[in-house]
Design an enzyme around this catalytic site. Structure first.
Site, PDB file in Angstrom:
ATOM      1  N   ASP A   1       1.314  -8.291  -4.721  1.00 40.32           N
ATOM      2  CA  ASP A   1       1.703  -6.885  -4.637  1.00 40.32           C
ATOM      3  C   ASP A   1       1.845  -6.330  -6.056  1.00 40.32           C
ATOM      4  O   ASP A   1       2.665  -6.823  -6.835  1.00 40.32           O
ATOM      5  CB  ASP A   1       3.045  -6.821  -3.886  1.00 40.32           C
ATOM      6  CG  ASP A   1       3.570  -5.416  -3.735  1.00 40.32           C
ATOM      7  OD1 ASP A   1       3.016  -4.478  -4.341  1.00 40.32           O
ATOM      8  OD2 ASP A   1       4.566  -5.260  -3.005  1.00 40.32           O
TER       9      ASP A   1
ATOM     10  N   GLY B   1      -1.727   2.683   1.756  1.00 41.92           N
ATOM     11  CA  GLY B   1      -2.196   1.582   0.910  1.00 41.92           C
ATOM     12  C   GLY B   1      -1.342   1.342  -0.323  1.00 41.92           C
ATOM     13  O   GLY B   1      -0.116   1.464  -0.279  1.00 41.92           O
ATOM     14  N   VAL B   2      -2.006   1.041  -1.416  1.00 42.57           N
ATOM     15  CA  VAL B   2      -1.281   0.733  -2.658  1.00 42.57           C
ATOM     16  C   VAL B   2      -0.550   1.981  -3.178  1.00 42.57           C
ATOM     17  O   VAL B   2       0.544   1.879  -3.759  1.00 42.57           O
ATOM     18  CB  VAL B   2      -2.250   0.108  -3.695  1.00 42.57           C
ATOM     19  CG1 VAL B   2      -3.280   1.067  -4.203  1.00 42.57           C
ATOM     20  CG2 VAL B   2      -1.495  -0.518  -4.834  1.00 42.57           C
ATOM     21  N   ASP B   3      -1.124   3.138  -2.958  1.00 39.31           N
ATOM     22  CA  ASP B   3      -0.499   4.414  -3.359  1.00 39.31           C
ATOM     23  C   ASP B   3       0.868   4.567  -2.679  1.00 39.31           C
ATOM     24  O   ASP B   3       1.885   4.868  -3.335  1.00 39.31           O
ATOM     25  CB  ASP B   3      -1.455   5.549  -2.936  1.00 39.31           C
ATOM     26  CG  ASP B   3      -1.133   6.883  -3.573  1.00 39.31           C
ATOM     27  OD1 ASP B   3      -0.275   6.930  -4.470  1.00 39.31           O
ATOM     28  OD2 ASP B   3      -1.759   7.886  -3.169  1.00 39.31           O
TER      29      ASP B   3
ATOM     30  N   THR C   1     -11.366  -0.092  -2.160  1.00 40.92           N
ATOM     31  CA  THR C   1     -11.811  -1.102  -1.184  1.00 40.92           C
ATOM     32  C   THR C   1     -10.962  -1.140   0.087  1.00 40.92           C
ATOM     33  O   THR C   1     -11.170  -1.998   0.939  1.00 40.92           O
ATOM     34  CB  THR C   1     -11.842  -2.517  -1.794  1.00 40.92           C
ATOM     35  OG1 THR C   1     -10.502  -2.915  -2.087  1.00 40.92           O
ATOM     36  CG2 THR C   1     -12.702  -2.568  -3.032  1.00 40.92           C
ATOM     37  N   GLY C   2      -9.990  -0.224   0.193  1.00 37.05           N
ATOM     38  CA  GLY C   2      -9.155  -0.169   1.395  1.00 37.05           C
ATOM     39  C   GLY C   2      -9.583   1.011   2.250  1.00 37.05           C
ATOM     40  O   GLY C   2     -10.677   1.033   2.817  1.00 37.05           O
TER      41      GLY C   2
ATOM     42  N   TYR D   1     -10.739   3.763   1.499  1.00 33.72           N
ATOM     43  CA  TYR D   1     -11.996   4.405   1.068  1.00 33.72           C
ATOM     44  C   TYR D   1     -13.255   3.572   1.348  1.00 33.72           C
ATOM     45  O   TYR D   1     -14.376   4.020   1.048  1.00 33.72           O
ATOM     46  CB  TYR D   1     -11.915   4.806  -0.410  1.00 33.72           C
ATOM     47  CG  TYR D   1     -11.091   6.057  -0.670  1.00 33.72           C
ATOM     48  CD1 TYR D   1     -10.528   6.786   0.378  1.00 33.72           C
ATOM     49  CD2 TYR D   1     -10.876   6.521  -1.963  1.00 33.72           C
ATOM     50  CE1 TYR D   1      -9.767   7.928   0.142  1.00 33.72           C
ATOM     51  CE2 TYR D   1     -10.130   7.675  -2.205  1.00 33.72           C
ATOM     52  CZ  TYR D   1      -9.575   8.360  -1.156  1.00 33.72           C
ATOM     53  OH  TYR D   1      -8.827   9.498  -1.399  1.00 33.72           O
TER      54      TYR D   1
HETATM   55  N1  AR6 Z   1      -0.622  -4.179  -4.246  1.00 33.48           N
HETATM   56  C1  AR6 Z   1      -1.911  -4.429  -4.597  1.00 33.48           C
HETATM   57  N2  AR6 Z   1      -2.970  -4.063  -3.853  1.00 33.48           N
HETATM   58  C2  AR6 Z   1      -2.712  -3.421  -2.692  1.00 33.48           C
HETATM   59  C3  AR6 Z   1      -1.418  -3.122  -2.241  1.00 33.48           C
HETATM   60  C4  AR6 Z   1      -0.328  -3.519  -3.082  1.00 33.48           C
HETATM   61  N3  AR6 Z   1       0.931  -3.282  -2.767  1.00 33.48           N
HETATM   62  N4  AR6 Z   1      -1.510  -2.476  -1.054  1.00 33.48           N
HETATM   63  C5  AR6 Z   1      -2.825  -2.397  -0.754  1.00 33.48           C
HETATM   64  N5  AR6 Z   1      -3.549  -2.972  -1.739  1.00 33.48           N
HETATM   65  P1  AR6 Z   1      -6.151   1.442  -0.718  1.00 33.48           P
HETATM   66  P2  AR6 Z   1      -8.387   3.111  -1.594  1.00 33.48           P
HETATM   67  C6  AR6 Z   1      -5.007  -3.116  -1.857  1.00 33.48           C
HETATM   68  O1  AR6 Z   1      -6.409   1.760   0.698  1.00 33.48           O
HETATM   69  O2  AR6 Z   1      -9.332   2.353  -0.773  1.00 33.48           O
HETATM   70  C7  AR6 Z   1      -4.367   6.003  -0.084  1.00 33.48           C
HETATM   71  O3  AR6 Z   1      -3.916   6.659   1.078  1.00 33.48           O
HETATM   72  C8  AR6 Z   1      -5.832  -3.074  -0.586  1.00 33.48           C
HETATM   73  O4  AR6 Z   1      -5.857  -4.350   0.027  1.00 33.48           O
HETATM   74  O5  AR6 Z   1      -4.753   1.404  -1.189  1.00 33.48           O
HETATM   75  O6  AR6 Z   1      -8.756   3.443  -3.013  1.00 33.48           O
HETATM   76  C9  AR6 Z   1      -4.582   6.971  -1.227  1.00 33.48           C
HETATM   77  O7  AR6 Z   1      -3.622   8.009  -1.221  1.00 33.48           O
HETATM   78  C10 AR6 Z   1      -7.183  -2.672  -1.117  1.00 33.48           C
HETATM   79  O8  AR6 Z   1      -7.923  -3.817  -1.488  1.00 33.48           O
HETATM   80  O9  AR6 Z   1      -6.929   2.469  -1.707  1.00 33.48           O
HETATM   81  C11 AR6 Z   1      -5.956   7.478  -0.948  1.00 33.48           C
HETATM   82  O10 AR6 Z   1      -5.949   8.509   0.002  1.00 33.48           O
HETATM   83  C12 AR6 Z   1      -6.879  -1.882  -2.376  1.00 33.48           C
HETATM   84  O11 AR6 Z   1      -5.484  -2.022  -2.612  1.00 33.48           O
HETATM   85  C13 AR6 Z   1      -6.675   6.278  -0.380  1.00 33.48           C
HETATM   86  O12 AR6 Z   1      -5.652   5.458   0.184  1.00 33.48           O
HETATM   87  C14 AR6 Z   1      -7.208  -0.407  -2.268  1.00 33.48           C
HETATM   88  O13 AR6 Z   1      -6.869   0.055  -0.976  1.00 33.48           O
HETATM   89  C15 AR6 Z   1      -7.364   5.484  -1.447  1.00 33.48           C
HETATM   90  O14 AR6 Z   1      -8.116   4.477  -0.831  1.00 33.48           O
END
Ligand code: AR6
Length: 180
Positions: free
Chosen positions: A15, A37-39, A127-128, A130
């Site tokens: 994390d 997600g991470v945001d 990669t989540g 999006y």
């Molecule tokens: N620590 C590290 N990586 C993480 C965590 C964490 N706590 N949580 C998720 N991931 P995503 P995107 C990974 O969906 O695809 C949001 O709503 C996850 O497994 O967070 O760029 C934003 O506001 C994945 O591999 O971001 C945008 O609207 C990676 O983080 C949208 O999602 C990215 O997944 C952005 O989508």
């Protein structure tokens, strides 16, 4: 021409909100108002301070475009800064997604240099939610980071790729071990 500084690229699982590095990167959206997600994890654990700084950025410059990056303090997180970047939504490669994803890494590292931080951690941007294919995204990320570190970097000496899911971790492991 400046001398290249020594640096390491580290791969870890977990994390990003628990990492003790100078700056962590957030996979944000262009509104900068938080999301899932991470945001979501960063805003939840970092507290109100991050959102209020994002609101101030929005008032000053409007939305953050895909591939661009901005920064705030890290609120209650153990890092000093959060660099917010907006990854591309996967569109089957029809909308310059590789260039835009590479720009996320390069522009985040440019901000890290401006902030004079030594260490920075990246999640697997796009990669989540999006849906950027993980293997392709890892390659873009790794190449963009290496390219920046070899040619432009002046202060960063550690870049961490932190993977939350096994599939991403395997992609990066293959890539990094294969390149050693
Ligand atoms: N620590 C590290 N990586 C993480 C965590 C964490 N706590 N949580 C998720 N991931 P995503 P995107 C990974 O969906 O695809 C949001 O709503 C996850 O497994 O967070 O760029 C934003 O506001 C994945 O591999 O971001 C945008 O609207 C990676 O983080 C949208 O999602 C990215 O997944 C952005 O989508």
């Amino acid at each position: 021409m400046t001398d290249k500084i020594p640096y390491e690229i580290e791969l870890t699982k977990g994390d990003i909100t628990s990492l003790r590095v100078d700056a962590i990167v957030n996979a944000a959206n262009s509104s900068l108002m938080g999301g899932g997600g991470v945001d979501g994890a960063i805003h939840r654990k970092g507290g109100r301070q991050i959102l209020s700084e994002c609101i101030a950025i929005r008032c000053k410059q409007g939305k953050c475009k895909t591939g661009q990056a901005v920064y705030t303090s890290a609120g209650l997180l153990p890092s000093k800064f959060v660099i917010h970047t907006v990854g591309p939504i996967w569109a089957a490669g029809t909308l310059n997604e590789p260039e835009l994803l590479a720009a996320c890494y390069t522009n985040s590292l440019r901000i890290a240099n401006e902030l004079e931080v030594s260490s920075i951690a990246f999640p697997n941007i796009s990669t989540g939610i999006y849906h950027y294919p993980k293997k392709e995204a890892a390659l873009v990320a790794y190449e963009a980071v290496k390219n920046f570190m070899e040619n432009e970097n002046k202060v960063v000496n550690k870049v961490v790729f932190i993977c939350f899911d096994d599939a991403n971790y395997i992609c990066y492991k293959d890539l990094i071990l294969g390149n050693k």
